[in-house]
Design a protein around this motif. Structure first.
Motif, PDB file in Angstrom:
ATOM      1  N   MET A   1       0.841  -1.031  -0.048  1.00 49.22           N
ATOM      2  CA  MET A   1      -0.099  -0.013   0.087  1.00 49.22           C
ATOM      3  C   MET A   1       0.909   1.241   0.160  1.00 49.22           C
ATOM      4  N   THR A   2       0.796   1.696  -0.830  1.00 45.63           N
ATOM      5  CA  THR A   2       1.519   3.137  -1.098  1.00 45.63           C
ATOM      6  C   THR A   2       0.720   4.082  -1.472  1.00 45.63           C
ATOM      7  N   SER A   3       1.092   5.187  -1.158  1.00 44.67           N
ATOM      8  CA  SER A   3       0.095   6.238  -1.350  1.00 44.67           C
ATOM      9  C   SER A   3       0.743   7.456  -2.254  1.00 44.67           C
ATOM     10  N   GLU A   4       0.118   8.052  -3.318  1.00 46.09           N
ATOM     11  CA  GLU A   4       0.640   8.992  -4.027  1.00 46.09           C
ATOM     12  C   GLU A   4       0.885  10.270  -3.276  1.00 46.09           C
ATOM     13  N   LYS A   5      -0.013  10.494  -2.330  1.00 43.97           N
ATOM     14  CA  LYS A   5       0.015  11.902  -1.537  1.00 43.97           C
ATOM     15  C   LYS A   5       1.037  11.800  -0.781  1.00 43.97           C
ATOM     16  N   THR A   6       1.766  13.165  -0.706  1.00 38.70           N
ATOM     17  CA  THR A   6       2.813  13.467   0.449  1.00 38.70           C
ATOM     18  C   THR A   6       2.474  13.456   1.790  1.00 38.70           C
ATOM     19  N   HIS A   7       3.150  12.976   2.760  1.00 37.95           N
ATOM     20  CA  HIS A   7       2.685  13.030   3.875  1.00 37.95           C
ATOM     21  C   HIS A   7       3.129  14.452   4.771  1.00 37.95           C
ATOM     22  N   ALA A   8       2.056  14.932   5.262  1.00 37.43           N
ATOM     23  CA  ALA A   8       2.343  16.404   6.010  1.00 37.43           C
ATOM     24  C   ALA A   8       1.593  16.351   7.270  1.00 37.43           C
ATOM     25  N   HIS A   9       2.480  16.911   8.233  1.00 37.96           N
ATOM     26  CA  HIS A   9       1.961  16.940   9.455  1.00 37.96           C
ATOM     27  C   HIS A   9       1.043  18.097   9.821  1.00 37.96           C
ATOM     28  N   GLY A  10       0.034  17.987  10.645  1.00 39.93           N
ATOM     29  CA  GLY A  10      -0.952  19.201  10.847  1.00 39.93           C
ATOM     30  C   GLY A  10      -0.229  20.229  11.853  1.00 39.93           C
ATOM     31  N   LEU A  11      -1.246  21.101  11.965  1.00 39.51           N
ATOM     32  CA  LEU A  11      -0.601  21.928  12.898  1.00 39.51           C
ATOM     33  C   LEU A  11      -0.325  22.000  14.315  1.00 39.51           C
ATOM     34  N   GLY A  12      -1.193  20.821  14.826  1.00 44.56           N
ATOM     35  CA  GLY A  12      -0.642  20.308  16.120  1.00 44.56           C
ATOM     36  C   GLY A  12       0.462  20.055  16.502  1.00 44.56           C
ATOM     37  N   MET A  13       0.981  19.233  15.469  1.00 43.47           N
ATOM     38  CA  MET A  13       2.440  18.555  15.416  1.00 43.47           C
ATOM     39  C   MET A  13       3.298  19.629  15.219  1.00 43.47           C
ATOM     40  N   ARG A  14       3.090  20.805  14.512  1.00 39.33           N
ATOM     41  CA  ARG A  14       4.069  21.925  14.488  1.00 39.33           C
ATOM     42  C   ARG A  14       4.219  22.648  15.622  1.00 39.33           C
ATOM     43  N   ILE A  15       2.974  22.803  16.501  1.00 37.18           N
ATOM     44  CA  ILE A  15       3.085  23.547  17.593  1.00 37.18           C
ATOM     45  C   ILE A  15       3.724  22.671  18.812  1.00 37.18           C
ATOM     46  N   ALA A  16       3.416  21.489  18.668  1.00 34.22           N
ATOM     47  CA  ALA A  16       4.151  20.617  19.727  1.00 34.22           C
ATOM     48  C   ALA A  16       5.893  20.715  19.808  1.00 34.22           C
ATOM     49  N   VAL A  17       6.324  20.585  18.613  1.00 29.95           N
ATOM     50  CA  VAL A  17       7.537  20.841  18.170  1.00 29.95           C
ATOM     51  C   VAL A  17       8.244  22.034  18.618  1.00 29.95           C
ATOM     52  N   ILE A  18       7.471  23.293  18.155  1.00 29.38           N
ATOM     53  CA  ILE A  18       7.961  24.460  18.612  1.00 29.38           C
ATOM     54  C   ILE A  18       7.826  24.608  20.139  1.00 29.38           C
ATOM     55  N   VAL A  19       6.847  24.149  21.029  1.00 27.23           N
ATOM     56  CA  VAL A  19       6.851  24.242  22.377  1.00 27.23           C
ATOM     57  C   VAL A  19       8.034  23.279  22.676  1.00 27.23           C
ATOM     58  N   LEU A  20       8.323  22.286  22.616  1.00 30.09           N
ATOM     59  CA  LEU A  20       9.547  21.353  22.882  1.00 30.09           C
ATOM     60  C   LEU A  20      10.637  21.878  22.490  1.00 30.09           C
ATOM     61  N   SER A  21      10.980  22.697  21.288  1.00 30.32           N
ATOM     62  CA  SER A  21      12.337  23.160  21.101  1.00 30.32           C
ATOM     63  C   SER A  21      12.255  24.511  21.992  1.00 30.32           C
ATOM     64  N   LEU A  22      11.439  25.316  22.306  1.00 34.55           N
ATOM     65  CA  LEU A  22      11.349  26.554  23.359  1.00 34.55           C
ATOM     66  C   LEU A  22      11.993  25.795  24.850  1.00 34.55           C
ATOM     67  N   LEU A  23      11.101  24.874  25.146  1.00 29.29           N
ATOM     68  CA  LEU A  23      11.606  24.099  26.572  1.00 29.29           C
ATOM     69  C   LEU A  23      12.824  23.695  26.414  1.00 29.29           C
ATOM     70  N   LEU A  24      13.298  23.124  25.501  1.00 30.93           N
ATOM     71  CA  LEU A  24      14.993  22.611  25.447  1.00 30.93           C
ATOM     72  C   LEU A  24      15.880  23.849  25.589  1.00 30.93           C
ATOM     73  N   ALA A  25      15.429  24.754  25.008  1.00 33.08           N
ATOM     74  CA  ALA A  25      16.253  26.024  24.745  1.00 33.08           C
ATOM     75  C   ALA A  25      16.306  26.549  26.132  1.00 33.08           C
ATOM     76  N   ALA A  26      15.044  26.634  26.869  1.00 35.07           N
ATOM     77  CA  ALA A  26      14.758  27.181  28.180  1.00 35.07           C
ATOM     78  C   ALA A  26      15.898  26.379  29.283  1.00 35.07           C
ATOM     79  N   MET A  27      15.689  25.007  29.050  1.00 38.04           N
ATOM     80  CA  MET A  27      16.388  24.062  29.941  1.00 38.04           C
ATOM     81  C   MET A  27      18.011  24.442  29.619  1.00 38.04           C
ATOM     82  N   VAL A  28      18.329  24.416  28.520  1.00 38.29           N
ATOM     83  CA  VAL A  28      20.086  24.667  28.225  1.00 38.29           C
ATOM     84  C   VAL A  28      20.180  26.060  29.071  1.00 38.29           C
TER      85      VAL A  28
END
Length: 115
Positions: A1-28
Motif C-alpha cells: 500500500m503506497t500512497s501517492e499523497k505526500t505526508h504532511a503533519h498538521g498544525l498540532g504537531m508543528r506547535i508541539a515541536v515549537i513548544v518542545l524546542s522552546l522548552l529545550l532552549a529554556a532548559m539549556v
C-alpha cells in the motif's frame, strides 16, 4: 500500500515541536545559569579556604607568642621570688643593725651620764 499523497503533519504537531524546542532552549539556559552559580560558589569557597588558611597561620603564630610570654612570666616570677628572698634577708640585717645601733646609743648615753 503506497500512497501517492505526500505526508504532511498538521498544525498540532508543528506547535508541539515549537513548544518542545522552546522548552529545550529554556532548559539549556537554566543549566548554564545554574552552572554559573555553582562556579561562583566554588570560587567563593576557594577564597574562604585561603582566608581560613591565613587565619590558621596567624593563630599558630599567636599561640607561639603566648607560649613565649608564659615562659617570660615564669622567669619573671622566679626573679621576683629571688628578689623577695634577698629583700627579706636585707630587712633582717637592717633590723639587726638597728637593734645594735640602739644598744650602742644606750651604751653611749650611759657612758656620758653624770656619775
Amino acid at each position: 500500500m503506497t500512497s501517492e499523497k505526500t505526508h504532511a503533519h498538521g498544525l498540532g504537531m508543528r506547535i508541539a515541536v515549537i513548544v518542545l524546542s522552546l522548552l529545550l532552549a529554556a532548559m539549556v539556559l537554566l543549566f548554564f545559569a545554574t552552572m554559573s552559580k555553582v562556579s561562583a560558589g566554588a570560587s567563593e569557597l576557594a577564597d574562604g579556604t585561603t582566608t581560613a588558611q591565613g587565619g590558621s597561620a596567624d593563630l599558630a603564630a599567636g599561640a607561639a607568642d603566648l607560649a613565649a610570654g608564659a615562659d617570660e612570666l615564669a622567669a619573671g616570677t622566679q626573679d621576683l621570688a629571688t628578689g623577695t628572698a634577698t629583700a627579706q634577708q636585707g630587712s633582717a640585717k637592717l633590723s639587726d643593725g638597728a637593734t645594735t645601733a640602739a644598744a650602742g646609743a644606750t651604751t653611749l648615753e650611759i657612758g656620758r651620764a653624770p656619775a
